[in-house]
Design an enzyme around this catalytic site. Structure first.
Site, PDB file in Angstrom:
ATOM      1  N   ASN A  31      48.264  46.086  45.553  1.00 25.86           N
ATOM      2  CA  ASN A  31      48.703  47.389  46.078  1.00 25.86           C
ATOM      3  C   ASN A  31      47.532  48.358  45.989  1.00 25.86           C
ATOM      4  OD1 ASN A  31      51.399  46.755  46.716  1.00 25.86           O
ATOM      5  ND2 ASN A  31      51.962  46.884  44.542  1.00 25.86           N
ATOM      6  N   ASP A  32      47.515  49.327  46.878  1.00 30.19           N
ATOM      7  CA  ASP A  32      46.398  50.268  46.935  1.00 30.19           C
ATOM      8  C   ASP A  32      46.780  51.626  46.352  1.00 30.19           C
ATOM      9  OD1 ASP A  32      45.329  49.062  50.214  1.00 30.19           O
ATOM     10  OD2 ASP A  32      44.838  48.390  48.173  1.00 30.19           O
ATOM     11  N   GLU A  85      37.418  46.747  37.154  1.00 34.92           N
ATOM     12  CA  GLU A  85      36.373  45.945  37.787  1.00 34.92           C
ATOM     13  C   GLU A  85      35.987  46.529  39.152  1.00 34.92           C
ATOM     14  OE1 GLU A  85      37.915  41.955  38.105  1.00 34.92           O
ATOM     15  OE2 GLU A  85      38.944  42.180  36.184  1.00 34.92           O
ATOM     16  N   LYS A 135      35.548  46.523  42.957  1.00 36.17           N
ATOM     17  CA  LYS A 135      36.275  45.763  43.981  1.00 36.17           C
ATOM     18  C   LYS A 135      35.264  45.306  45.033  1.00 36.17           C
ATOM     19  CE  LYS A 135      40.398  45.767  46.918  1.00 36.17           C
ATOM     20  NZ  LYS A 135      39.721  45.249  48.136  1.00 36.17           N
ATOM     21  N   LYS A 187      43.431  46.667  36.100  1.00 32.74           N
ATOM     22  CA  LYS A 187      44.384  45.638  35.677  1.00 32.74           C
ATOM     23  C   LYS A 187      44.825  45.897  34.247  1.00 32.74           C
ATOM     24  CE  LYS A 187      41.648  42.344  38.318  1.00 32.74           C
ATOM     25  NZ  LYS A 187      40.789  41.141  38.281  1.00 32.74           N
TER      26      LYS A 187
HETATM   27  N1  LIG Z   1      37.778  42.118  45.408  1.00 31.81           N
HETATM   28  C1  LIG Z   1      37.678  42.099  44.088  1.00 31.81           C
HETATM   29  O1  LIG Z   1      36.611  42.345  43.527  1.00 31.81           O
HETATM   30  C2  LIG Z   1      38.887  41.747  43.280  1.00 31.81           C
HETATM   31  C3  LIG Z   1      40.056  41.357  43.937  1.00 31.81           C
HETATM   32  C4  LIG Z   1      41.188  41.016  43.177  1.00 31.81           C
HETATM   33  C5  LIG Z   1      42.434  40.601  43.796  1.00 31.81           C
HETATM   34  O2  LIG Z   1      42.537  40.501  45.046  1.00 31.81           O
HETATM   35  C6  LIG Z   1      43.553  40.310  42.918  1.00 31.81           C
HETATM   36  C7  LIG Z   1      44.800  39.939  43.438  1.00 31.81           C
HETATM   37  C8  LIG Z   1      45.822  39.678  42.533  1.00 31.81           C
HETATM   38  F1  LIG Z   1      47.018  39.336  43.000  1.00 31.81           F
HETATM   39  C9  LIG Z   1      45.647  39.768  41.151  1.00 31.81           C
HETATM   40  C10 LIG Z   1      44.413  40.137  40.643  1.00 31.81           C
HETATM   41  C11 LIG Z   1      43.375  40.405  41.524  1.00 31.81           C
HETATM   42  O3  LIG Z   1      42.161  40.767  40.992  1.00 31.81           O
HETATM   43  C12 LIG Z   1      41.107  41.080  41.771  1.00 31.81           C
HETATM   44  N2  LIG Z   1      39.974  41.456  41.143  1.00 31.81           N
HETATM   45  C13 LIG Z   1      38.867  41.784  41.861  1.00 31.81           C
HETATM   46  N3  LIG Z   1      37.738  42.160  41.165  1.00 31.81           N
END
Ligand SMILES: NC(=O)c1cc2c(=O)c3cc(F)ccc3oc2nc1N
Length: 332
Positions: free
Chosen positions: A90-91, A118, A120, A291
Protein backbone atom coordinates in the site's frame (compact mmCIF):
# COMPACT_ATOMS: atom_id res chain seq x y z
CA UNK A 1 51.35 -22.66 -16.06
CA UNK A 2 50.10 -23.32 -19.61
CA UNK A 3 46.84 -25.31 -19.37
CA UNK A 4 47.44 -27.63 -22.37
CA UNK A 5 50.33 -29.22 -20.45
CA UNK A 6 48.01 -29.99 -17.52
CA UNK A 7 46.89 -33.55 -16.95
CA UNK A 8 43.18 -33.99 -16.12
CA UNK A 9 44.12 -34.33 -12.46
CA UNK A 10 46.18 -31.11 -12.49
CA UNK A 11 43.44 -29.31 -14.48
CA UNK A 12 40.82 -30.46 -11.97
CA UNK A 13 42.87 -29.06 -9.11
CA UNK A 14 43.77 -25.83 -10.89
CA UNK A 15 40.20 -25.14 -12.14
CA UNK A 16 38.89 -25.59 -8.56
CA UNK A 17 41.44 -23.04 -7.30
CA UNK A 18 40.58 -20.61 -10.11
CA UNK A 19 36.82 -20.91 -9.54
CA UNK A 20 37.14 -20.23 -5.81
CA UNK A 21 39.48 -17.27 -6.40
CA UNK A 22 37.37 -15.78 -9.22
CA UNK A 23 34.08 -16.22 -7.35
CA UNK A 24 35.57 -14.52 -4.30
CA UNK A 25 36.84 -11.61 -6.43
CA UNK A 26 33.41 -11.35 -8.12
CA UNK A 27 31.64 -11.38 -4.72
CA UNK A 28 33.87 -8.53 -3.52
CA UNK A 29 33.30 -6.59 -6.75
CA UNK A 30 29.58 -7.14 -7.38
CA UNK A 31 28.13 -7.80 -3.91
CA UNK A 32 30.37 -5.77 -1.62
CA UNK A 33 31.21 -3.03 -4.15
CA UNK A 34 34.72 -3.44 -2.80
CA UNK A 35 37.04 -4.97 -5.45
CA UNK A 36 40.39 -6.17 -4.02
CA UNK A 37 42.18 -6.90 -7.33
CA UNK A 38 42.76 -5.01 -10.57
CA UNK A 39 40.56 -6.06 -13.52
CA UNK A 40 43.58 -7.37 -15.47
CA UNK A 41 44.34 -9.90 -12.71
CA UNK A 42 40.73 -11.11 -12.75
CA UNK A 43 40.75 -11.29 -16.56
CA UNK A 44 44.02 -13.28 -16.64
CA UNK A 45 42.71 -15.89 -14.17
CA UNK A 46 39.35 -15.98 -15.99
CA UNK A 47 41.08 -16.61 -19.33
CA UNK A 48 43.10 -19.45 -17.76
CA UNK A 49 39.87 -21.04 -16.47
CA UNK A 50 38.17 -20.70 -19.89
CA UNK A 51 41.17 -22.42 -21.51
CA UNK A 52 41.10 -25.27 -18.98
CA UNK A 53 37.30 -25.68 -19.42
CA UNK A 54 37.75 -25.62 -23.21
CA UNK A 55 40.38 -28.38 -22.96
CA UNK A 56 38.36 -30.34 -20.37
CA UNK A 57 34.63 -29.40 -20.71
CA UNK A 58 33.79 -32.05 -18.10
CA UNK A 59 35.37 -29.69 -15.54
CA UNK A 60 32.72 -26.97 -16.11
CA UNK A 61 30.70 -26.61 -12.90
CA UNK A 62 27.36 -25.07 -11.94
CA UNK A 63 29.02 -22.15 -10.17
CA UNK A 64 31.84 -21.52 -12.63
CA UNK A 65 32.11 -17.79 -13.38
CA UNK A 66 32.34 -18.73 -17.08
CA UNK A 67 28.65 -19.72 -16.95
CA UNK A 68 27.58 -16.14 -16.15
CA UNK A 69 27.89 -14.78 -19.66
CA UNK A 70 24.72 -16.31 -21.07
CA UNK A 71 24.55 -17.65 -24.59
CA UNK A 72 21.20 -19.48 -24.54
CA UNK A 73 18.39 -18.13 -26.72
CA UNK A 74 15.05 -19.09 -25.15
CA UNK A 75 11.81 -19.62 -27.10
CA UNK A 76 9.76 -17.99 -24.35
CA UNK A 77 9.33 -17.76 -20.59
CA UNK A 78 7.49 -20.52 -18.75
CA UNK A 79 4.98 -19.57 -16.08
CA UNK A 80 5.92 -20.09 -12.45
CA UNK A 81 3.43 -20.33 -9.58
CA UNK A 82 4.92 -18.71 -6.46
CA UNK A 83 4.93 -20.98 -3.40
CA UNK A 84 4.32 -17.85 -1.30
CA UNK A 85 2.29 -15.02 -2.88
CA UNK A 86 4.30 -11.93 -3.87
CA UNK A 87 2.17 -9.07 -2.55
CA UNK A 88 2.38 -5.41 -3.47
CA UNK A 89 2.60 -2.56 -0.98
CA UNK A 90 0.00 0.00 0.00
CA UNK A 91 1.18 3.53 -0.68
CA UNK A 92 1.46 6.63 1.50
CA UNK A 93 1.80 10.06 -0.10
CA UNK A 94 1.96 12.35 2.93
CA UNK A 95 3.06 12.48 6.56
CA UNK A 96 -0.62 12.27 7.48
CA UNK A 97 -0.94 8.94 5.58
CA UNK A 98 2.08 7.75 7.54
CA UNK A 99 0.62 8.78 10.90
CA UNK A 100 -2.62 6.97 10.00
CA UNK A 101 -0.59 3.83 9.17
CA UNK A 102 1.27 4.07 12.49
CA UNK A 103 -2.00 4.52 14.40
CA UNK A 104 -3.59 1.48 12.69
CA UNK A 105 -0.52 -0.68 13.33
CA UNK A 106 -0.23 0.28 17.02
CA UNK A 107 -3.96 -0.34 17.52
CA UNK A 108 -3.78 -3.79 15.88
CA UNK A 109 -0.54 -4.69 17.66
CA UNK A 110 -1.87 -3.39 20.97
CA UNK A 111 1.49 -1.72 21.67
CA UNK A 112 4.09 0.67 20.19
CA UNK A 113 6.18 -1.02 17.47
CA UNK A 114 9.58 -0.33 15.90
CA UNK A 115 9.97 -0.02 12.14
CA UNK A 116 12.64 -1.18 9.72
CA UNK A 117 12.97 1.46 7.00
CA UNK A 118 14.47 0.70 3.59
CA UNK A 119 15.07 2.64 0.39
CA UNK A 120 12.41 1.70 -2.17
CA UNK A 121 14.52 0.61 -5.15
CA UNK A 122 12.83 1.46 -8.44
CA UNK A 123 13.40 -1.82 -10.27
CA UNK A 124 11.63 -5.11 -10.91
CA UNK A 125 10.52 -7.45 -8.13
CA UNK A 126 12.10 -10.91 -8.40
CA UNK A 127 11.90 -14.14 -6.45
CA UNK A 128 14.93 -16.47 -6.12
CA UNK A 129 14.67 -20.09 -5.04
CA UNK A 130 17.63 -22.08 -3.65
CA UNK A 131 17.82 -25.80 -2.89
CA UNK A 132 20.65 -26.96 -0.65
CA UNK A 133 22.35 -23.64 -1.29
CA UNK A 134 22.14 -23.80 -5.09
CA UNK A 135 20.20 -21.28 -7.23
CA UNK A 136 17.46 -23.32 -8.94
CA UNK A 137 14.85 -20.81 -10.08
CA UNK A 138 14.26 -17.10 -10.54
CA UNK A 139 10.92 -15.49 -11.41
CA UNK A 140 9.18 -12.15 -11.86
CA UNK A 141 6.32 -11.11 -9.58
CA UNK A 142 3.75 -11.34 -12.38
CA UNK A 143 0.29 -10.98 -10.82
CA UNK A 144 1.64 -11.98 -7.41
CA UNK A 145 0.72 -15.65 -7.78
CA UNK A 146 2.03 -16.50 -11.26
CA UNK A 147 5.21 -14.97 -12.65
CA UNK A 148 7.63 -15.72 -15.50
CA UNK A 149 10.58 -18.07 -15.19
CA UNK A 150 13.61 -15.85 -15.92
CA UNK A 151 16.18 -18.13 -14.29
CA UNK A 152 18.57 -18.12 -17.26
CA UNK A 153 18.66 -14.33 -17.42
CA UNK A 154 19.05 -13.97 -13.66
CA UNK A 155 22.04 -16.36 -13.79
CA UNK A 156 23.84 -13.60 -15.72
CA UNK A 157 23.25 -11.03 -12.95
CA UNK A 158 26.64 -11.08 -11.23
CA UNK A 159 25.41 -10.09 -7.73
CA UNK A 160 23.02 -13.07 -7.60
CA UNK A 161 24.95 -15.94 -5.94
CA UNK A 162 24.82 -19.27 -7.78
CA UNK A 163 25.78 -20.99 -4.53
CA UNK A 164 24.97 -19.62 -1.07
CA UNK A 165 27.46 -19.41 1.80
CA UNK A 166 25.24 -22.00 3.59
CA UNK A 167 23.78 -25.12 1.90
CA UNK A 168 20.21 -24.16 2.85
CA UNK A 169 16.92 -24.28 0.94
CA UNK A 170 15.29 -20.86 0.97
CA UNK A 171 13.25 -18.53 -1.21
CA UNK A 172 14.12 -14.84 -1.17
CA UNK A 173 12.66 -11.73 -2.81
CA UNK A 174 14.22 -8.54 -3.91
CA UNK A 175 14.56 -5.95 -6.61
CA UNK A 176 16.52 -6.27 -9.84
CA UNK A 177 17.58 -2.83 -11.06
CA UNK A 178 19.88 -0.95 -13.43
CA UNK A 179 22.16 1.75 -11.99
CA UNK A 180 21.90 5.32 -13.27
CA UNK A 181 25.38 4.97 -14.85
CA UNK A 182 24.52 1.70 -16.65
CA UNK A 183 21.23 3.24 -17.82
CA UNK A 184 22.93 6.37 -19.24
CA UNK A 185 25.58 4.21 -20.97
CA UNK A 186 22.94 1.85 -22.45
CA UNK A 187 20.81 4.72 -23.77
CA UNK A 188 23.85 6.41 -25.27
CA UNK A 189 24.77 3.17 -27.09
CA UNK A 190 21.17 2.72 -28.28
CA UNK A 191 20.96 6.31 -29.49
CA UNK A 192 24.23 5.92 -31.43
CA UNK A 193 22.83 2.73 -32.96
CA UNK A 194 19.62 4.52 -33.94
CA UNK A 195 17.57 2.41 -31.52
CA UNK A 196 14.79 3.64 -29.19
CA UNK A 197 16.07 4.69 -25.79
CA UNK A 198 14.53 3.48 -22.51
CA UNK A 199 12.46 6.05 -20.58
CA UNK A 200 13.94 5.14 -17.19
CA UNK A 201 16.18 2.54 -15.48
CA UNK A 202 13.16 0.52 -14.34
CA UNK A 203 11.95 0.02 -17.90
CA UNK A 204 15.51 -0.76 -18.98
CA UNK A 205 15.86 -3.43 -16.27
CA UNK A 206 12.45 -4.93 -17.12
CA UNK A 207 13.28 -4.93 -20.84
CA UNK A 208 16.64 -6.58 -20.14
CA UNK A 209 15.13 -9.38 -18.03
CA UNK A 210 12.56 -10.02 -20.77
CA UNK A 211 15.30 -10.66 -23.35
CA UNK A 212 15.10 -14.18 -24.77
CA UNK A 213 18.80 -14.00 -25.65
CA UNK A 214 20.61 -14.36 -22.33
CA UNK A 215 23.78 -12.83 -23.84
CA UNK A 216 21.92 -9.53 -24.15
CA UNK A 217 20.66 -9.74 -20.55
CA UNK A 218 24.23 -10.48 -19.46
CA UNK A 219 25.51 -7.33 -21.16
CA UNK A 220 23.07 -5.01 -19.35
CA UNK A 221 24.95 -4.68 -16.01
CA UNK A 222 21.85 -5.54 -13.95
CA UNK A 223 22.12 -5.56 -10.17
CA UNK A 224 20.04 -6.59 -7.15
CA UNK A 225 19.07 -5.74 -3.58
CA UNK A 226 17.34 -8.57 -1.71
CA UNK A 227 14.92 -7.66 1.07
CA UNK A 228 12.56 -10.48 1.98
CA UNK A 229 12.79 -14.11 2.95
CA UNK A 230 9.61 -15.73 1.65
CA UNK A 231 10.26 -19.28 2.69
CA UNK A 232 12.46 -19.24 5.73
CA UNK A 233 14.00 -22.65 5.68
CA UNK A 234 16.36 -22.68 8.65
CA UNK A 235 16.98 -18.91 8.74
CA UNK A 236 16.95 -17.65 12.31
CA UNK A 237 16.04 -13.97 11.87
CA UNK A 238 13.18 -12.75 14.09
CA UNK A 239 13.10 -9.21 12.74
CA UNK A 240 13.30 -7.58 9.31
CA UNK A 241 16.50 -5.76 10.27
CA UNK A 242 18.19 -9.06 11.19
CA UNK A 243 16.81 -10.77 8.08
CA UNK A 244 18.57 -8.16 5.92
CA UNK A 245 21.85 -8.92 7.71
CA UNK A 246 21.27 -12.67 7.28
CA UNK A 247 20.64 -12.18 3.56
CA UNK A 248 24.04 -10.45 3.29
CA UNK A 249 25.69 -13.25 5.30
CA UNK A 250 24.26 -15.80 2.85
CA UNK A 251 25.91 -13.99 -0.06
CA UNK A 252 23.08 -11.75 -1.26
CA UNK A 253 23.36 -8.04 -1.80
CA UNK A 254 21.09 -6.10 0.56
CA UNK A 255 20.85 -2.34 0.74
CA UNK A 256 23.13 -0.92 3.47
CA UNK A 257 21.07 2.23 4.04
CA UNK A 258 18.39 0.53 6.13
CA UNK A 259 17.43 2.12 9.46
CA UNK A 260 15.69 0.79 12.58
CA UNK A 261 13.27 3.49 13.79
CA UNK A 262 11.61 3.41 17.21
CA UNK A 263 9.00 6.09 16.37
CA UNK A 264 7.15 7.37 13.32
CA UNK A 265 8.92 10.70 13.81
CA UNK A 266 12.25 8.90 13.29
CA UNK A 267 10.71 7.29 10.19
CA UNK A 268 9.74 10.74 8.89
CA UNK A 269 13.28 12.06 9.50
CA UNK A 270 14.68 9.13 7.49
CA UNK A 271 12.21 9.86 4.67
CA UNK A 272 13.22 13.53 4.57
CA UNK A 273 16.92 12.58 4.69
CA UNK A 274 16.67 10.36 1.63
CA UNK A 275 14.32 12.64 -0.23
CA UNK A 276 17.24 15.08 -0.02
CA UNK A 277 19.93 12.51 -0.83
CA UNK A 278 18.00 10.73 -3.62
CA UNK A 279 19.95 12.34 -6.48
CA UNK A 280 23.31 11.30 -4.95
CA UNK A 281 22.45 7.58 -5.02
CA UNK A 282 23.90 5.35 -7.76
CA UNK A 283 20.41 3.94 -8.39
CA UNK A 284 16.88 5.29 -8.60
CA UNK A 285 14.50 5.08 -5.65
CA UNK A 286 10.83 6.07 -5.76
CA UNK A 287 10.28 6.21 -2.02
CA UNK A 288 10.86 4.50 1.30
CA UNK A 289 9.46 1.16 2.51
CA UNK A 290 8.44 1.12 6.18
CA UNK A 291 7.99 -2.30 7.79
CA UNK A 292 7.06 -3.43 11.28
CA UNK A 293 10.40 -4.83 12.36
CA UNK A 294 9.25 -7.72 14.57
CA UNK A 295 8.20 -10.83 12.59
CA UNK A 296 5.82 -12.02 15.34
CA UNK A 297 3.89 -8.73 15.07
CA UNK A 298 3.98 -8.96 11.26
CA UNK A 299 2.35 -12.40 11.59
CA UNK A 300 -0.31 -10.99 13.91
CA UNK A 301 -1.14 -8.18 11.47
CA UNK A 302 -1.10 -10.39 8.36
CA UNK A 303 -2.21 -9.37 4.88
CA UNK A 304 -5.27 -7.91 3.15
CA UNK A 305 -6.18 -9.42 -0.24
CA UNK A 306 -3.61 -7.18 -1.89
CA UNK A 307 -0.97 -6.10 0.61
CA UNK A 308 0.62 -6.62 4.05
CA UNK A 309 -0.95 -4.62 6.91
CA UNK A 310 2.54 -4.36 8.48
CA UNK A 311 4.24 -2.39 5.71
CA UNK A 312 3.69 0.72 3.64
CA UNK A 313 5.53 2.43 0.80
CA UNK A 314 5.97 6.17 1.21
CA UNK A 315 6.17 7.48 -2.37
CA UNK A 316 8.24 10.58 -3.16
CA UNK A 317 6.48 13.15 -5.35
CA UNK A 318 7.67 12.80 -9.00
CA UNK A 319 10.93 14.69 -9.56
CA UNK A 320 10.43 18.16 -11.09
CA UNK A 321 10.77 18.45 -14.88
CA UNK A 322 14.01 20.49 -14.51
CA UNK A 323 15.72 17.47 -12.97
CA UNK A 324 14.62 15.35 -15.93
CA UNK A 325 15.98 18.00 -18.34
CA UNK A 326 19.28 18.00 -16.39
CA UNK A 327 19.37 14.20 -16.68
CA UNK A 328 18.87 14.39 -20.46
CA UNK A 329 21.63 17.05 -20.74
CA UNK A 330 23.86 14.78 -18.60
CA UNK A 331 23.04 11.73 -20.72
CA UNK A 332 23.88 13.55 -23.97
N1 LIG B 1 11.31 -1.90 -4.02
C1 LIG B 1 11.87 -2.13 -2.85
O1 LIG B 1 12.99 -1.69 -2.58
C2 LIG B 1 11.13 -2.96 -1.85
C3 LIG B 1 9.91 -3.55 -2.21
C4 LIG B 1 9.23 -4.33 -1.27
C5 LIG B 1 7.96 -4.97 -1.59
O2 LIG B 1 7.44 -4.87 -2.73
C6 LIG B 1 7.31 -5.73 -0.53
C7 LIG B 1 6.07 -6.35 -0.74
C8 LIG B 1 5.52 -7.06 0.32
F1 LIG B 1 4.34 -7.64 0.15
C9 LIG B 1 6.15 -7.17 1.56
C10 LIG B 1 7.37 -6.56 1.76
C11 LIG B 1 7.95 -5.85 0.72
O3 LIG B 1 9.17 -5.25 0.95
C12 LIG B 1 9.78 -4.51 0.01
N2 LIG B 1 10.96 -3.94 0.35
C13 LIG B 1 11.64 -3.18 -0.54
N3 LIG B 1 12.84 -2.63 -0.13
Amino acid sequence: MSEKLLTLEEATERSKELRQQLNQYAFEYYDEDNPTVEDYIYDRLYTELVQIETTYPELITFDSPTQRVGGKVLKGFEKVTHSVQMYSLNDAFSKEDLLDFDERVQKLAGKPVSYCCELKIDGLAISLKYENGRFVQGATRGDGNVGENITENLKTVKSIPMVLKEPISVEVRGECYMSKQAFAQLNQEREEAGQDVFANPRNAAAGSLRQLDTKIASSRQLNTFLYTVADFGPMKAETQFDALNELSALGFRSNPKKKLCETIEEVWAYIEEFHEKRSELAYEIDGIVIKVNDFDIQDELGFTVKAPRWAIAYKFPPEEAKTIVEEIEWTI
